[in-house]
Design a protein around this motif. Structure first.
Motif, PDB file in Angstrom:
ATOM      1  N   TRP A 176       0.854  -1.185   0.000  1.00  0.00           N
ATOM      2  CA  TRP A 176       0.000   0.000   0.000  1.00  0.00           C
ATOM      3  C   TRP A 176       0.889   1.232   0.000  1.00  0.00           C
ATOM      4  CZ3 TRP A 176      -4.632  -1.811  -0.931  1.00  0.00           C
ATOM      5  CH2 TRP A 176      -4.999  -3.059  -0.421  1.00  0.00           C
ATOM      6  N   PRO A 177       0.498   2.323  -0.655  1.00  0.00           N
ATOM      7  CA  PRO A 177      -0.803   2.602  -1.271  1.00  0.00           C
ATOM      8  C   PRO A 177      -0.937   2.221  -2.738  1.00  0.00           C
ATOM      9  CG  PRO A 177       0.493   4.591  -1.238  1.00  0.00           C
ATOM     10  CD  PRO A 177       1.358   3.524  -0.634  1.00  0.00           C
ATOM     11  N   ASN A 178      -0.223   1.193  -3.218  1.00  0.00           N
ATOM     12  CA  ASN A 178      -0.515   0.708  -4.568  1.00  0.00           C
ATOM     13  C   ASN A 178      -1.969   0.261  -4.619  1.00  0.00           C
ATOM     14  OD1 ASN A 178       2.100   1.113  -5.520  1.00  0.00           O
ATOM     15  ND2 ASN A 178       2.789  -0.873  -4.777  1.00  0.00           N
ATOM     16  N   PRO A 179      -2.716   0.680  -5.618  1.00  0.00           N
ATOM     17  CA  PRO A 179      -4.166   0.432  -5.617  1.00  0.00           C
ATOM     18  C   PRO A 179      -4.527  -0.991  -6.020  1.00  0.00           C
ATOM     19  CG  PRO A 179      -3.530   1.609  -7.593  1.00  0.00           C
ATOM     20  CD  PRO A 179      -2.286   1.505  -6.765  1.00  0.00           C
ATOM     21  N   VAL A 180      -5.633  -1.482  -5.475  1.00  0.00           N
ATOM     22  CA  VAL A 180      -6.243  -2.733  -5.914  1.00  0.00           C
ATOM     23  C   VAL A 180      -7.294  -2.381  -6.963  1.00  0.00           C
ATOM     24  CG1 VAL A 180      -7.694  -4.686  -5.243  1.00  0.00           C
ATOM     25  CG2 VAL A 180      -5.843  -3.930  -3.747  1.00  0.00           C
ATOM     26  N   MET A 181      -7.171  -2.961  -8.156  1.00  0.00           N
ATOM     27  CA  MET A 181      -8.094  -2.653  -9.248  1.00  0.00           C
ATOM     28  C   MET A 181      -8.483  -3.942  -9.966  1.00  0.00           C
ATOM     29  SD  MET A 181      -6.413   0.824 -10.841  1.00  0.00           S
ATOM     30  CE  MET A 181      -4.791   0.107 -11.041  1.00  0.00           C
ATOM     31  N   LEU A 182      -9.735  -4.052 -10.345  1.00  0.00           N
ATOM     32  CA  LEU A 182     -10.213  -5.210 -11.104  1.00  0.00           C
ATOM     33  C   LEU A 182     -10.052  -5.008 -12.599  1.00  0.00           C
ATOM     34  CD1 LEU A 182     -13.513  -6.157  -9.209  1.00  0.00           C
ATOM     35  CD2 LEU A 182     -11.149  -6.815  -8.719  1.00  0.00           C
ATOM     36  N   CYS A 183      -9.933  -3.776 -13.030  1.00  0.00           N
ATOM     37  CA  CYS A 183      -9.789  -3.477 -14.453  1.00  0.00           C
ATOM     38  C   CYS A 183      -9.091  -2.136 -14.584  1.00  0.00           C
ATOM     39  CB  CYS A 183     -11.155  -3.450 -15.153  1.00  0.00           C
ATOM     40  SG  CYS A 183     -12.303  -2.240 -14.454  1.00  0.00           S
ATOM     41  N   ASN A 184      -8.693  -1.808 -15.787  1.00  0.00           N
ATOM     42  CA  ASN A 184      -8.048  -0.524 -16.020  1.00  0.00           C
ATOM     43  C   ASN A 184      -9.030   0.625 -15.784  1.00  0.00           C
ATOM     44  OD1 ASN A 184      -5.433  -1.438 -16.839  1.00  0.00           O
ATOM     45  ND2 ASN A 184      -6.349  -2.098 -18.772  1.00  0.00           N
ATOM     46  N   ILE A 185      -8.513   1.730 -15.310  1.00  0.00           N
ATOM     47  CA  ILE A 185      -9.328   2.921 -15.100  1.00  0.00           C
ATOM     48  C   ILE A 185      -9.539   3.619 -16.432  1.00  0.00           C
ATOM     49  CG2 ILE A 185      -9.425   5.182 -14.000  1.00  0.00           C
ATOM     50  CD1 ILE A 185      -7.860   4.049 -11.682  1.00  0.00           C
ATOM     51  N   GLU A 186     -10.797   3.862 -16.777  1.00  0.00           N
ATOM     52  CA  GLU A 186     -11.123   4.512 -18.043  1.00  0.00           C
ATOM     53  C   GLU A 186     -11.484   5.969 -17.818  1.00  0.00           C
ATOM     54  OE1 GLU A 186     -14.201   2.368 -19.970  1.00  0.00           O
ATOM     55  OE2 GLU A 186     -13.064   0.488 -20.100  1.00  0.00           O
ATOM     56  N   GLU A 187     -11.041   6.790 -18.747  1.00  0.00           N
ATOM     57  CA  GLU A 187     -11.326   8.220 -18.668  1.00  0.00           C
ATOM     58  C   GLU A 187     -12.811   8.506 -18.825  1.00  0.00           C
ATOM     59  OE1 GLU A 187      -9.643  10.867 -18.087  1.00  0.00           O
ATOM     60  OE2 GLU A 187      -7.521  10.379 -18.295  1.00  0.00           O
ATOM     61  N   GLY A 188     -13.480   7.755 -19.704  1.00  0.00           N
ATOM     62  CA  GLY A 188     -14.880   8.034 -19.985  1.00  0.00           C
ATOM     63  C   GLY A 188     -15.029   9.240 -20.886  1.00  0.00           C
ATOM     64  N   SER A 189     -16.240   9.455 -21.340  1.00  0.00           N
ATOM     65  CA  SER A 189     -16.483  10.553 -22.290  1.00  0.00           C
ATOM     66  C   SER A 189     -17.350  11.662 -21.701  1.00  0.00           C
ATOM     67  CB  SER A 189     -17.172   9.998 -23.543  1.00  0.00           C
ATOM     68  OG  SER A 189     -18.404   9.381 -23.199  1.00  0.00           O
ATOM     69  N   LEU A 190     -17.706  11.530 -20.411  1.00  0.00           N
ATOM     70  CA  LEU A 190     -18.630  12.502 -19.816  1.00  0.00           C
ATOM     71  C   LEU A 190     -17.931  13.529 -18.937  1.00  0.00           C
ATOM     72  CD1 LEU A 190     -21.516  10.021 -18.849  1.00  0.00           C
ATOM     73  CD2 LEU A 190     -21.254  11.387 -20.936  1.00  0.00           C
ATOM     74  N   GLY A 191     -16.630  13.401 -18.789  1.00  0.00           N
ATOM     75  CA  GLY A 191     -15.887  14.386 -18.016  1.00  0.00           C
ATOM     76  C   GLY A 191     -16.054  14.271 -16.520  1.00  0.00           C
ATOM     77  N   LEU A 192     -16.547  13.120 -16.032  1.00  0.00           N
ATOM     78  CA  LEU A 192     -16.703  12.938 -14.584  1.00  0.00           C
ATOM     79  C   LEU A 192     -15.344  12.669 -13.948  1.00  0.00           C
ATOM     80  CD1 LEU A 192     -19.911  10.688 -14.548  1.00  0.00           C
ATOM     81  CD2 LEU A 192     -19.757  13.164 -14.215  1.00  0.00           C
ATOM     82  N   GLN A 193     -15.170  13.138 -12.715  1.00  0.00           N
ATOM     83  CA  GLN A 193     -13.886  12.984 -12.045  1.00  0.00           C
ATOM     84  C   GLN A 193     -13.666  11.534 -11.667  1.00  0.00           C
ATOM     85  OE1 GLN A 193     -12.506  15.983  -9.184  1.00  0.00           O
ATOM     86  NE2 GLN A 193     -12.155  14.324  -7.727  1.00  0.00           N
ATOM     87  N   ILE A 194     -12.480  11.025 -11.971  1.00  0.00           N
ATOM     88  CA  ILE A 194     -12.108   9.670 -11.613  1.00  0.00           C
ATOM     89  C   ILE A 194     -10.947   9.710 -10.630  1.00  0.00           C
ATOM     90  CG2 ILE A 194     -12.881   8.693 -13.817  1.00  0.00           C
ATOM     91  CD1 ILE A 194      -9.913   8.694 -14.672  1.00  0.00           C
ATOM     92  N   TRP A 195     -10.654   8.567 -10.003  1.00  0.00           N
ATOM     93  CA  TRP A 195      -9.516   8.496  -9.081  1.00  0.00           C
ATOM     94  C   TRP A 195      -8.226   8.561  -9.881  1.00  0.00           C
ATOM     95  CZ3 TRP A 195      -5.384   5.123  -8.165  1.00  0.00           C
ATOM     96  CH2 TRP A 195      -4.721   5.295  -6.939  1.00  0.00           C
TER      97      TRP A 195
END
Length: 732
Positions: free
Chosen positions: A277-296
């Motif tokens: 830690w703090p290396n993140p646990v993720m099930l899939c890649n983080i996607e930017e998306g097309s709606l401009g919502l804030q991501i981690w």
């Protein structure tokens, strides 16, 4: 239990951001131990009866009918034409433990009502629908909370507890076959709708990303039960909640896609004991998306850099589901992961059984010193609201103590609450206190957390719905004076048993520590120095063995371009193929013997274990691009910065920090908080119960450009450091 399901639902595709560690199937030993685990969980009462399952389905069907009637009613009231009224629709979705299939008897059902654009949250959901529910005889204990971060309406329907959220979509008509997993569903949605939809979207995505749902469910049911028994199941207290445990278990299922729950539980502890830690646990890649919502993304969002145990949700917008974790609670969970790993190794060696893993944590035996936070109110309704508010702020007390003692004092919040039946409208919470491991003990050195406690009480008393009678008291109590009402049956148990795993382990470690000290006096260097040397050697060996192994870059590029050149190269070359390139031959070449009871030569077993640990080491070290800077203030504590600066300015002016004595005599002082309320800060007298009296609240005017704080300052507490070590059950 029936035949284990070993098929991989991914259809040959990899699930997760790296290759699996092993594709081996179970041994006969695994099948036997998994059957034992299932029976243990059934005997523990974790599965609901068929009759209760049917009743839940009936309640959900009835609730779906009600919201359809509701939406047609408000559509007609708003003047929509008859065709739109007839087409008007609303749907009920489930999420959380019920949707995952791991709920137990009497558990709440997390539900989401999705409505059209003309059905508002404030006027229609918390207005007309709430009125409809309040008039139904089947509905009881209706508790609307419209101003929550995620607005919710709680109630019981025919005895079944329901938590109902609302999402208003930008559609005039909600289709019956609506798919809320599509990102387009978030188009033009307000923040509360996005958060409300997130629960369903995350739950469904988890089920899509695990290779075997049956094995995932049993393993998650096991881990949730274990977390509750060990006192680390509580998001609000700074530990982990249901979605956090689901994500952690799902990642293990991805790494061992063909393993049965017996081995998944064992590997859960092995992997997260080694996780960096703090290396993140993720099930899939983080996607930017097309709606401009804030991501981690800690590269762009400064507050994300302070998350200590990131567990990232798999649905857009991806967020950290475990931002409540503090340094203290992370340390506690890390110790519990290590204990679980040790127990599982002993189980594989035939020394213990499943009941050892689930031994309850002896919270009131573990520490010598505790903080007791008592709250009271004038009536049951006020107490319920006051309790919820105080409980939501307790994490702030942990963070404040960590910050003000420079992480030298560790807090262990108990995830539950207690009530003294002899006092009406009363609840209390407890926190164990101990000196953090590695902090040197200086004779006579003390901490002083009275200012910290006073800040916490002032913040709590800013509750906007405060009413007369809502009181909070914070006191220091030693282990021998813990009130009897916290124990089962209201009676203090006899001295702790020496037959538990924890007590035996503590005795072994103490003996080993004494032996190590004796040996170190004969050789060169201290035990700590030798441990550090071995650790560095181990890290060098792992780095040498894995220098050619690629790791998948999991975070999206902040510029929309490629990742750093090294990571981009890794991704291009099929990064993360750890299982096949490094350890696959070792783990799978023996027909799965690495999964079962130890067999074959000691050398083979050692090689297999070492190879697997190498793979785990690499996977748990996925690059983390955020920069940890703990000298800055946490976002959650911004409201405390000004108050802290005042106290520091006082100290810089040559004055001592506000001091109070810890005595056994009750006192009462009236303190006027910033909202104008006069709050009693008297403390109860109970033998050696030591109270934290009100601190001096006056401070000089703020300095325009205050000097930088000193690099080192010895914190004070009116509890001797020598008494803050973790207890072993001997004496008080």
């Amino acid at each position: 239990m029936g035949s284990p399901l070993l098929s991989n639902r991914s259809g040959g595709q990899r699930l997760g951001i790296t290759e699996p560690i092993s594709l081996s199937g179970p041994t006969e030993y695994d099948v036997i131990k998994t059957c034992e685990l299932e029976k243990y969980l059934q005997d523990a009462g974790l599965y609901e009866s068929q009759a209760e399952a049917v009743r839940r389905e009936e309640v959900l069907g009835r609730l779906d009918q009600i919201v359809k009637i509701w939406v047609k009613s408000i559509s007609r009231a708003k003047g929509l034409n008859e065709q739109l009224v007839q087409e008007a629709n609303a749907k009920i979705f489930t999420f959380g433990s019920y949707r995952l299939g791991v709920h137990g008897p009497g558990a709440d059902i997390d539900t989401l009502c999705v409505g059209p654009r003309h059905a508002t949250r404030e006027e229609d959901f918390f207005g007309e629908l709430q009125r409809m529910l309040s008039e139904m005889s089947e509905v009881s204990e209706l508790r609307p909370v419209p101003d929550a971060y995620v607005p919710v309406m709680g109630f019981k329907f025919n005895g079944v507890s329901i938590d109902l959220l609302y999402a208003k979509l930008s559609l005039w008509v909600i289709p019956e076959d609506l798919d809320i997993s599509q990102d387009s569903i978030l188009q033009n949605a307000d923040d509360q709708t996005v958060r409300s939809l997130n629960g369903c979207r995350v739950t469904d995505q988890i089920l899509r990303l695990v290779p075997n749902i049956q094995n995932f469910r049993m393993t998650l049911r096991c881990m949730k039960f274990w977390a509750k028994r060990r006192g680390v199941y509580s998001n609000v207290a700074g530990f982990l909640g249901g979605v956090n445990w689901a994500l952690l278990v799902a990642r293990i299922c991805q790494l061992y896609p063909n393993a049965l729950p017996n081995m998944l539980v064992s590997r859960f502890f092995r992997v997260y004991t080694q996780w960096r830690w703090p290396n993140p646990v993720m099930l899939c890649n983080i996607e930017e998306g097309s709606l401009g919502l804030q991501i981690w993304d800690p590269r762009r969002n400064p507050k994300d850099r302070f998350h200590l145990m990131p567990i990232i949700t798999p649905a857009y917008p991806c967020m950290n589901s475990s931002y409540n974790v503090s340094a203290s609670t992370l340390q506690i969970m890390s110790e519990e992961f290590q204990r679980g790993s040790d127990v599982c190794e002993a189980m594989e060696a035939g020394k213990v059984e499943w009941d050892t893993l689930f031994e309850p944590f002896g919270f009131f035996e573990a520490y010598k010193n505790y903080l007791q936070i008592d709250i009271s109110a004038e009536n049951a309704d006020d107490l319920r609201k006051w309790k919820g508010w105080v409980e939501s702020r307790l994490r702030q007390l942990t963070l404040k103590i960590e910050r003000h003692t420079y992480n030298m004092l560790q807090c262990h919040p108990h995830p539950g609450d207690f009530s003294d039946k002899s006092r009406p409208f009363h609840h209390c919470f407890f926190m164990g206190l101990q000196r953090k491991q590695g902090v040197p003990v200086n004779e006579g050195e003390q901490f002083d957390i009275r200012v910290t406690v006073e800040e916490f009480k002032q913040a709590v008393n800013l509750y906007t719905s405060w009413k007369p009678g809502m009181e909070i008291y914070v006191s220091h109590v030693r282990r021998k004076n813990i009130p009897d009402f916290v124990f089962p049956g209201g009676a203090r148990p006899p001295r702790p048993s020496k037959a538990t795993w924890d007590s035996r382990r503590a005795a072994e470690l103490k003996a080993a520590s004494s032996s190590q000290v004796d040996k170190s006096s004969e050789g060169q260097g201290t035990p700590d120095e030798k441990d550090d040397g071995r650790k560095r050697k181990r890290e060098e060996e792992v780095e040498s063995n894995l220098k050619s192994v690629k790791v998948l870059a999991a975070l999206p590029s902040s510029t929309g371009e490629a990742q750093e050149s090294a990571l981009a190269s890794d991704a291009t070359n099929g990064a993360g193929d750890i299982g096949h390139d490094v350890v696959q031959n070792h783990i799978t070449g023996t027909g799965g013997s690495a999964y079962g009871k130890p067999s074959g030569s000691v050398a083979d077993e050692s090689n297999s274990r070492e190879a697997e640990n190498i793979a785990i080491e690499k996977i748990t070290s996925v690059p983390y691009v955020g920069h940890q800077d703990f000298s800055q203030e946490l976002d959650e504590l911004e409201d405390d910065v000004q108050q802290k600066d005042k106290y520091e300015d006082t100290a810089k002016g040559g004055k001592s920090p506000p001091m109070v004595s810890l005595t056994s005599n009750a006192s009462s002082t009236s303190v006027t908080s910033s909202n104008g309320m006069s709050t009693s800060v008297s403390f109860y007298t109970s033998g050696d119960l030591e109270e934290l009296e009100p601190a001096e609240l006056m401070a000089p005017p703020p300095i325009v450009n205050p000097p930088a704080p000193p690099t080192q300052r010895k914190p004070l507490i009116r509890l001797s450091l020598t008494s803050l070590g973790k207890a072993t059950g001997k004496g008080t």
